[in-house]
Design an enzyme around this catalytic site. Structure first.
Site: not given
Length: 248
Positions: A9, A11, A94, A166, A172, A212
């Site tokens: 992805n 982004k 998402h 997710e 992050g 991640s």
């Protein structure tokens, strides 16, 4: 056996020229990979990237879609438009769409139905925030997302989807989900699918990990019995890093 699927992805990154260069780099870096490999550039880059990966093992994905077929919806893109651009997969729901752009279970469900109707393969995102996890609501949130996304979706249709778990709290933030924690959540999702449909359907649907994943942790994560791939953010912008995950 479920075939591993790794989707990048990108982004809101990369100009058209940069995206074409990255796509060519991914094709070269992941040549011979057994995993199904997908790249998801921004809308303006879809057709140029499609041309750059033509004839290769890499498939094209989009980052979002709108559920209406056409009309006065400025700034939106329809499933038919994506299909005509060569898109195979589309990310739906998402966490960033939920956080910034008012995505809900209802809009996710409408997008999933529209995508399936257009012959696209949805990558349906589910997962909890840090506050929700610390409140012990992981299972409740995941159940809410899965139930909402798959409302009115038949077992046959569900088999054409991929789920991406997710853990928003591990993206992050400096916090990490161990492979065991990730596996636990994936097992919950597969159990939900089993109750919604049946065991064979649940066993056949692929569930990606979207928290991640990097070359350094990919092998251990992908070794878990219910983790069938990754939805990759930052690491997908570097062909060598993406290669490390795909080949894992």
């Amino acid at each position: 056996m479920r075939r591993t699927i790794v989707a990048g992805n990108w982004k809101m990154n990369k100009t058209v020229d940069e995206a074409v260069s990255l796509a060519k780099g991914v094709v070269a870096a992941t040549a011979g990979a057994e995993a199904e490999t997908v790249v998801c550039p921004a809308y303006p880059c879809l057709v140029p990237v499609r041309d750059a990966i033509a004839g290769s093992h890499v498939l094209l994905g989009a980052q979002d879609v709108y559920w209406e077929a056409r009309g006065a919806y400025t700034g939106k893109v329809s499933c038919e438009m994506l299909a005509s651009a060569g898109v195979v997969y589309v990310i739906i729901g998402h966490s960033e769409q939920r956080q910034y752009f008012h995505e809900t279970n209802e809009t996710v469900n409408r997008k999933v139905k529209a995508a399936l109707g257009a012959g696209l393969k949805p990558i349906v995102c589910v997962g909890e925030t840090l506050d929700e996890r610390e409140a012990g609501r992981t299972e409740a949130v995941v159940e809410d997302h899965v139930t909402g996304a798959y409302a009115g979706i038949s077992a046959e249709e569900a088999l054409r989807t991929v789920i991406a778990y997710e853990p928003v709290w591990a993206i992050g933030t400096g916090k990490t989900a161990t492979p065991e924690m990730a596996q636990e959540a994936h097992a919950v999702i597969r159990g939900l699918l089993g109750r919604a449909y049946d065991a064979p359907t649940a066993d056949a649907i692929r569930i990606q990990y979207g928290g991640s994943m990097k070359p350094g942790n990919a092998r251990e994560l992908l070794a878990q019995p219910d983790i069938d791939g990754g939805l990759i953010g930052g690491a997908s912008l570097k062909p060598d890093d993406f290669k490390g995950i795909v080949l894992a």
